[in-house]
Design a protein around this motif. Sequence first.
Motif, short mmCIF file in Angstrom:
data_model
loop_
_atom_site.label_atom_id
_atom_site.label_comp_id
_atom_site.label_asym_id
_atom_site.label_seq_id
_atom_site.Cartn_x
_atom_site.Cartn_y
_atom_site.Cartn_z
N GLY A 198 -7.87 -13.90 -3.97
CA GLY A 198 -7.12 -14.70 -2.82
C GLY A 198 -5.46 -14.56 -2.79
N THR A 199 -5.03 -14.16 -3.91
CA THR A 199 -3.73 -13.65 -3.76
C THR A 199 -3.34 -12.49 -2.93
OG1 THR A 199 -3.29 -14.37 -6.03
CG2 THR A 199 -1.54 -12.78 -5.29
N GLU A 200 -2.27 -12.63 -1.99
CA GLU A 200 -2.16 -11.62 -1.01
C GLU A 200 -1.03 -10.46 -2.01
OE1 GLU A 200 -1.29 -12.20 3.38
OE2 GLU A 200 -0.76 -14.11 2.78
N VAL A 201 -1.28 -9.34 -1.96
CA VAL A 201 -0.56 -8.24 -2.88
C VAL A 201 -0.28 -7.31 -1.87
CG1 VAL A 201 -0.67 -6.64 -4.60
CG2 VAL A 201 -2.39 -8.63 -4.91
N PHE A 202 1.34 -7.25 -1.92
CA PHE A 202 1.92 -6.13 -1.11
C PHE A 202 2.66 -5.23 -1.92
CE2 PHE A 202 2.01 -10.34 1.01
CZ PHE A 202 1.73 -9.97 2.28
N TYR A 203 2.14 -3.99 -1.90
CA TYR A 203 2.70 -2.82 -2.59
C TYR A 203 3.60 -1.92 -1.71
CZ TYR A 203 2.46 0.94 -5.98
OH TYR A 203 2.58 1.81 -7.21
N ILE A 204 4.92 -2.52 -2.21
CA ILE A 204 5.84 -1.50 -1.46
C ILE A 204 6.32 -0.29 -2.28
CG2 ILE A 204 8.21 -1.84 -0.58
CD1 ILE A 204 6.29 -4.14 0.59
N VAL A 232 8.91 -7.90 5.38
CA VAL A 232 9.69 -9.21 5.75
C VAL A 232 8.95 -10.26 5.81
CG1 VAL A 232 11.42 -10.19 7.81
CG2 VAL A 232 11.53 -7.67 6.98
N LEU A 233 9.36 -11.31 4.82
CA LEU A 233 8.55 -12.39 4.85
C LEU A 233 9.26 -13.65 5.23
CD1 LEU A 233 7.13 -12.29 1.04
CD2 LEU A 233 5.85 -11.95 3.33
N LYS A 279 13.29 -19.33 6.32
CA LYS A 279 14.31 -17.98 6.16
C LYS A 279 13.38 -16.80 5.95
CE LYS A 279 17.82 -21.14 3.90
NZ LYS A 279 18.48 -21.54 2.62
N LYS A 280 14.25 -15.57 6.39
CA LYS A 280 13.75 -14.27 6.43
C LYS A 280 14.25 -13.52 5.12
CE LYS A 280 15.20 -12.82 10.09
NZ LYS A 280 15.27 -11.99 11.32
N ALA A 281 13.29 -13.08 4.19
CA ALA A 281 13.32 -12.41 3.25
C ALA A 281 13.02 -10.69 3.44
CB ALA A 281 12.53 -12.77 2.06
N SER A 326 6.19 -8.58 10.85
CA SER A 326 6.27 -7.45 10.89
C SER A 326 7.59 -6.55 11.47
CB SER A 326 4.87 -6.68 11.92
OG SER A 326 5.22 -7.14 13.22
N SER A 327 8.45 -7.43 11.77
CA SER A 327 9.76 -6.81 12.03
C SER A 327 10.49 -6.40 10.74
CB SER A 327 10.46 -7.97 12.94
OG SER A 327 10.86 -9.04 12.01
N GLY A 328 11.73 -5.76 11.21
CA GLY A 328 12.53 -5.36 10.07
C GLY A 328 13.09 -3.79 10.23
#
Length: 302
Positions: free
Chosen positions: A73-79, A105-106, A111-113, A299-301
């Motif tokens: 269930g963990t969302e994994v983001f590979y940058i 962008v989260l 607040k935006k990260a 999805s912006s950034g």
Amino acid sequence: MKKRKIEVAVISDVHLGTYGCHADELITYLNSIEPKKLVLNGDIIDIWQFSKRYFPPSHLKVLKKIIGMASKGTEVFYITGNHDEMLRKFAPTSMGNIKIDNKLVLNLDGKKAWIFHGDVFDLSIQNAKWLAKLGGYGYDLLILINSAVNWVLTKLGREKYSLSKRIKNSVKGAVKYVNDFEQVAAELAIENDYDYVICGHIHQPKKEIIKNAQGVTTYLNSGDWVENLTALEYSFKRWKVYQYNHDKLSPFFADEDLKEMDMNDLIASITTKADLSEFEVNGEQEESLPRNEGLSQDSSGM
């Protein structure tokens, strides 16, 4: 082992497939946390220096652990980073809970990260990639030599010593490069109205509020799992630099941090979690929960 539940964990510069990677320590860390989101901010697999002759079981276990977290269930983001840039041809793509992209962008509690690896600021990579790769091999060799030196120091009962840190801190050009990197990242974040800018790449863990005439942002760097063994953690509307050698399996916040928290924020955080537990007990559907809090992907950034 009781896991610490956190909102977001960020790790970078693991360099799986190299001699300097501390895979066992990283597995211990990943086993100690239960994040809603796990961000792998570049250079996780060192494709630049990848060799079929060296990819020990512990390195493979890291990959298995991350996939296991995603399956639970963990969302994994590979940058993607420069050492695993081959993955950029697949960005953006999604495989279940694992997403590959070049930036992220989260929305964290309003607040935006802005999250990216940071090699885009490295002129040596942009203009002379062969030189950067050569430097990568030299760094790996230095780490290998440093491991031998530290083995001897440990046997003699003395503290470990970091050759690469000594070199970096003694070369003015290296110090200036790090400072410029942090300043450029912060200025771009302020210009684009990001509250946080989160990088890796330079192997320098840090959390600092940076201001200029246009505004303010919080610069964060997740460090690495070669020398510093660090990560970034977000919970209770706060960021923390986690240091494996000092924090081990300690609670997320020390008493000093709790004292600095606004009491209303603390009460709201506790009661929100209590309400969610009661909600689950009552057998209600998750979809009917109000969505005005929590984390969402933007999805912006840049």
